[in-house]
Scaffold this motif. Structure first.
Motif, PDB file in Angstrom:
ATOM      1  N   LYS A  99       0.840  -1.186   0.000  1.00  0.00           N
ATOM      2  CA  LYS A  99       0.000   0.000   0.000  1.00  0.00           C
ATOM      3  C   LYS A  99       0.882   1.246   0.000  1.00  0.00           C
ATOM      4  O   LYS A  99       2.054   1.188   0.373  1.00  0.00           O
ATOM      5  N   TRP A 100       0.291   2.362  -0.408  1.00  0.00           N
ATOM      6  CA  TRP A 100       1.028   3.614  -0.532  1.00  0.00           C
ATOM      7  C   TRP A 100       0.880   4.454   0.730  1.00  0.00           C
ATOM      8  O   TRP A 100      -0.223   4.674   1.217  1.00  0.00           O
ATOM      9  N   ALA A 101       2.007   4.892   1.264  1.00  0.00           N
ATOM     10  CA  ALA A 101       1.992   5.788   2.416  1.00  0.00           C
ATOM     11  C   ALA A 101       1.904   7.231   1.935  1.00  0.00           C
ATOM     12  O   ALA A 101       2.463   7.590   0.894  1.00  0.00           O
TER      13      ALA A 101
ATOM     14  N   LEU B   4      -5.599   5.299  -9.884  1.00  0.00           N
ATOM     15  CA  LEU B   4      -6.876   5.535  -9.221  1.00  0.00           C
ATOM     16  C   LEU B   4      -6.798   5.066  -7.766  1.00  0.00           C
ATOM     17  O   LEU B   4      -6.408   3.933  -7.485  1.00  0.00           O
ATOM     18  N   ALA B   5      -7.173   5.947  -6.839  1.00  0.00           N
ATOM     19  CA  ALA B   5      -7.222   5.589  -5.418  1.00  0.00           C
ATOM     20  C   ALA B   5      -8.490   4.790  -5.161  1.00  0.00           C
ATOM     21  O   ALA B   5      -9.586   5.340  -5.138  1.00  0.00           O
ATOM     22  N   THR B   6      -8.337   3.482  -4.998  1.00  0.00           N
ATOM     23  CA  THR B   6      -9.488   2.604  -4.816  1.00  0.00           C
ATOM     24  C   THR B   6      -9.800   2.347  -3.349  1.00  0.00           C
ATOM     25  O   THR B   6     -10.871   1.831  -3.034  1.00  0.00           O
TER      26      THR B   6
ATOM     27  N   TYR C 276      -3.097   4.510   1.521  1.00  0.00           N
ATOM     28  CA  TYR C 276      -4.091   4.341   0.457  1.00  0.00           C
ATOM     29  C   TYR C 276      -3.613   3.288  -0.536  1.00  0.00           C
ATOM     30  O   TYR C 276      -2.443   2.888  -0.549  1.00  0.00           O
ATOM     31  N   THR C 277      -4.554   2.843  -1.375  1.00  0.00           N
ATOM     32  CA  THR C 277      -4.266   1.851  -2.406  1.00  0.00           C
ATOM     33  C   THR C 277      -4.454   2.477  -3.778  1.00  0.00           C
ATOM     34  O   THR C 277      -5.428   3.199  -4.005  1.00  0.00           O
TER      35      THR C 277
ATOM     36  N   ASP D 233      -2.487  -3.493  -9.345  1.00  0.00           N
ATOM     37  CA  ASP D 233      -1.869  -2.628  -8.353  1.00  0.00           C
ATOM     38  C   ASP D 233      -0.722  -1.843  -8.979  1.00  0.00           C
ATOM     39  O   ASP D 233      -0.025  -2.336  -9.875  1.00  0.00           O
ATOM     40  N   VAL D 234      -0.531  -0.638  -8.483  1.00  0.00           N
ATOM     41  CA  VAL D 234       0.538   0.228  -8.990  1.00  0.00           C
ATOM     42  C   VAL D 234       1.821  -0.039  -8.215  1.00  0.00           C
ATOM     43  O   VAL D 234       1.827  -0.025  -6.980  1.00  0.00           O
TER      44      VAL D 234
END
Length: 287
Positions: free
Chosen positions: A37-39, A164-166, A235-236, A264-265
């Motif tokens: 996941k993205w911090a 896109l922030a899912t 966020y994802t 996923d990015v």
């Protein structure tokens, strides 16, 4: 309540400083490796479900360009599938490699009001390799409904080559730490305090505030607390999967599954060294 860098909430930075692109990118990279996941290096800068944009390769931070629930081209499709919110957790903690949680202990002579009743308290040991820690109090997840909306957005031109922030994780209190790259034992606690004056009973209109206490933070430490869900530390991100060659024994993708249409990015940079710089690899020469 806005974001305030309280002296109790930020330690003196070591090699990094708050404005260093390497500090944010290194922290984000370490948390991503531990959680996929993205911090968010700046949690008061809220990221909402449905936001889309790109990642700044130098800083690792998300750059919003729009939101599918607000833009004219996507709002009609998206609003039929509003975001869903999960029940909140008590805490959510992510630590990178070379970080381990140990028993929290203080010297017998230490006197810290409220430490015994702290809702969050812990000690984390960092090795000589740089590590990262993210702690959220009472976080809740908000997400795009699965199997319903994403497959309808695949052909939207505005989302081509965008992220896109899912899913987002918001909370009323967070702390994040990027170590200095030295052996250290960091202690954190979220203390509850009643604001003065206390003449008015809490049931009538007063409120319990919280504040972070920290010890031995020789690296870069940031934190904040509020009574509202004001922060988005995690966020994802997903992107439309690009068509590629299938192996002969690979099954054909199903258009009924969002996972086959979106992926996923991953980090858009090469492996980073301890200082957050992209590593340069020399080509091997063979005789």
């Amino acid at each position: 309540m806005g974001f305030v860098l309280n002296p109790k909430c930020i330690a003196q930075p070591g090699m990094f400083n708050l404005g260093s692109p390497q500090s944010s990118r290194k922290f984000i990279d370490l948390i991503f490796a531990a959680s996929s996941k993205w911090a968010n290096w700046d949690p008061p800068k809220q990221i909402h479900v449905g936001d889309y944009g790109t990642i700044d390769k130098k800083t690792g931070e998300f750059e919003k360009e729009g939101n599918i629930y607000e833009d004219v081209t996507t709002a009609e499709i998206a609003t039929a599938h509003p975001p869903q919110t999960a029940a909140k957790d008590k805490t959510f903690e992510i630590s990178s490699n070379h970080v381990r949680r140990t028993e929290f202990s203080l010297e017998p002579t230490a006197s810290i009001p409220g430490i015994a009743e702290a809702s969050i308290k812990g000690e984390w040991r960092f090795s000589s390799k740089r590590g990262a820690l993210l702690v959220m109090n009472q976080p809740r997840s908000t997400y795009i409904p699965p199997k319903a909306l994403l497959k309808k957005l695949v052909d939207v031109p505005e989302l081509k080559d965008k992220y896109l922030a899912t899913e987002t994780f918001s909370c009323p209190a967070y702390s994040l730490y990027l170590s200095s790259g030295e052996d250290e034992a960091v202690r954190l606690a979220l203390l509850a305090t009643v604001p003065l004056p206390t003449a008015v009973p809490l049931s009538v209109g007063g409120s319990i505030q919280s504040s972070w206490w920290n010890q031995n933070t020789s690296g870069l430490f940031r934190c904040a607390s509020d009574n509202e869900y004001s922060y988005t530390p995690l966020y994802t991100l997903k992107r439309i999967r690009k068509p590629g060659l299938l192996r002969r024994d690979s099954p054909l993708p199903s258009t009924d599954d969002d996972d086959d249409l979106w992926e996923d990015v991953a980090q858009p940079w090469d492996p980073l060294d301890s200082d957050g710089e992209e590593q340069e690899f020399e080509d091997e020469v063979f005789d």
